[in-house]
Every structure is written in structure tokens, then in C-alpha cells.
Design a protein around this motif. Structure first.
Motif, PDB file in Angstrom:
ATOM      1  N   GLU A 106      -1.389   0.238   4.942  1.00 48.54           N
ATOM      2  CA  GLU A 106      -2.484   0.874   4.202  1.00 48.54           C
ATOM      3  C   GLU A 106      -3.693  -0.061   4.104  1.00 48.54           C
ATOM      4  OE1 GLU A 106      -2.888   3.345  -0.005  1.00 48.54           O
ATOM      5  OE2 GLU A 106      -1.458   1.692   0.161  1.00 48.54           O
ATOM      6  N   ALA A 123      -2.657  -1.623  -3.436  1.00 52.45           N
ATOM      7  CA  ALA A 123      -1.925  -0.917  -2.383  1.00 52.45           C
ATOM      8  C   ALA A 123      -0.586  -0.394  -2.888  1.00 52.45           C
ATOM      9  CB  ALA A 123      -1.709  -1.847  -1.190  1.00 52.45           C
ATOM     10  N   LEU A 138      -7.183   3.631  -3.160  1.00 53.44           N
ATOM     11  CA  LEU A 138      -5.817   3.725  -2.652  1.00 53.44           C
ATOM     12  C   LEU A 138      -4.926   4.435  -3.674  1.00 53.44           C
ATOM     13  CD1 LEU A 138      -5.422   0.095  -1.226  1.00 53.44           C
ATOM     14  CD2 LEU A 138      -6.255   2.147  -0.059  1.00 53.44           C
TER      15      LEU A 138
END
Length: 240
Positions: A106, A123, A138
Motif C-alpha cells: 500500500e 498503512a 489510507l
């Protein structure tokens, strides 16, 4: 007899020493779980920024405990300590591996290959980061997992294929079993099917036709008023 006693005593001491050594060696030997932990931490050291950070991530995700990460000082900024608690609670080592692999993918997708401690937290638990491609919000790998999503759905949400993530994670350590991978997805599909079935039943119910309202009767024309009769002329008065 005395010689025999001395020999027996010496043997007893030797046996005791051997047993003590065996117990000590057994205590010092790493457990199976410890081996997995060390292996995973070693695989994610570059991603985490240090061996200590990697071990803190693995242990924190495994035990559902606070994770303390340290971003080393640079020539322009001091060291920064970041502490967070995983959103999911305890995870097996296979799930820890997939979670870290997804978090790494990611951040890489956002243009971040050497993340700070705060970016790793974002993340995993969700948050905003600023990478080479600009600011990105995120959703958080662990936050999605805590919602009951399986790794397949999470991978899809983040824009990845689970097969590719598993291939990358396999080199780092164990993978979760099929039940963990599908975590929550079967229940979600069941709920959707149940809702669709209910909607279908409702659609099939014949609604009674609306009763047409009777037409309003036409208004009858009002009868014409009869003409008033003309009054007779008054007789002329006769002169007296």
C-alpha cells in the motif's frame, strides 16, 4: 566398599550436572513461535526501518499489544517515537505476515518505499500520508480487517490481487489458512443473498389493483326561470 561409594557419588554428581545442562539448553532453545517471530521480523527489517521496529511490529500484531516504533534521527530532524495499538487484537503469524505485506504494498503504491513510523501506522490503522504522488488517505489494513473483511476483499479494496500479495508474503513466512483468508466473507455473502431473497419475495407479491373512482355525474342544467308575466296596464282614472 568406600571405593564403590565414591564411584556412585561421582556418577550421581555427573548425572545431575548433565540433567542441569539439558534443562538449561531446553530453556535457552527458541520455541516454534519464537522462530516464526524472528523470521518475520528479519524479513520486514528494511520495511520497518530497523530490526527493533520490525520485531515490535511482529510482536504487537501477534499479541494485540502496543507497538512502539522509532524513526531514527537525521541531519535535519530528531528521532521520533510512534506508539499505536493494532485495530484487530491478536493475530496468527500467517495473518501478521499478510497484514505487513499489504501495508508495504500500500505504501509502495503511494510512492513511499522507506516509510516513517507514522506512515507505517497509517498503512495499518488508517490515516493520511504524503508520498511522492501527493497526499493519500489510507483506509488501514488492520482497520479493514477489524470490520470483518477477508484478505481477498481487503486486497481488492486496496487495489491488489490476493494471489500476488500471498506470493510476496510466502517468502517472508507462514501464510494464513483458508478460513482466515475468507474471514467474514462467507457471512457477508450470506447476508447479501438473504437480503436479495427478501427483496425478491416482496417484488413477487401481487399488489391489488387500485379501484377506479366512479366518474362524477354530470351536472344537470339548471331549469330556466319562467318569464315573469307582464303587468296589465293600469286603468285610466275617470274624471270626477
Amino acid at each position: 566398599m568406600k571405593k564403590h561409594r565414591h564411584v556412585l557419588s561421582a556418577l550421581s554428581v555427573a548425572i545431575s550436572l548433565c540433567l542441569g545442562c539439558s534443562i538449561a539448553l531446553a530453556d535457552d532453545a527458541p520455541s516454534a513461535g519464537g522462530h516464526e517471530s524472528v523470521k518475520l521480523a528479519g524479513s520486514y527489517t528494511t520495511f520497518a526501518g530497523s530490526t527493533g521496529n520490525a520485531q515490535a511490529l511482529v510482536d504487537g500484531l501477534r499479541n494485540g499489544s502496543a507497538v512502539v516504533l522509532v524513526t531514527p534521527a537525521t541531519a535535519t530532524s530528531p528521532a521520533v517515537q510512534t506508539t499505536f495499538t493494532p485495530s484487530t487484537g491478536k493475530l496468527g503469524y500467517g495473518n501478521v505476515n499478510i497484514a505487513l505485506s499489504l501495508a508495504q504494498a500500500e505504501l509502495t503504491q503511494a510512492g513511499i518505499t522507506q516509510p516513517t513510523a507514522a506512515q507505517i501506522e497509517a498503512a495499518l490503522n488508517g490515516g493520511a500520508v504524503v508520498g511522492a504522488k501527493g497526499p493519500v488517505q489510507l483506509p488501514g489494513v488492520l482497520a479493514l480487517r477489524a470490520q470483518g473483511q477477508g484478505w481477498g476483499n481487503i486486497s481488492k479494496t486496496l487495489g491488489f490481487k490476493l494471489g500476488a500479495i500471498e506470493s510476496a508474503a510466502k517468502a517472508h513466512g507462514p501464510l494464513p489458512d483458508s478460513a482466515d483468508i475468507a474471514h467474514g466473507e462467507k457471512a457477508e455473502k450470506g447476508e447479501k443473498a438473504e437480503k436479495a431473497e427478501k427483496a425478491d419475495k416482496v417484488a413477487k407479491v401481487d399488489h391489488p389493483d387500485k379501484v377506479d373512482r366512479p366518474d362524477k355525474p354530470d351536472h344537470l342544467d339548471k331549469p330556466e326561470k319562467p318569464e315573469k308575466p307582464e303587468r296589465p296596464d293600469k286603468p285610466e282614472h275617470v274624471g270626477r
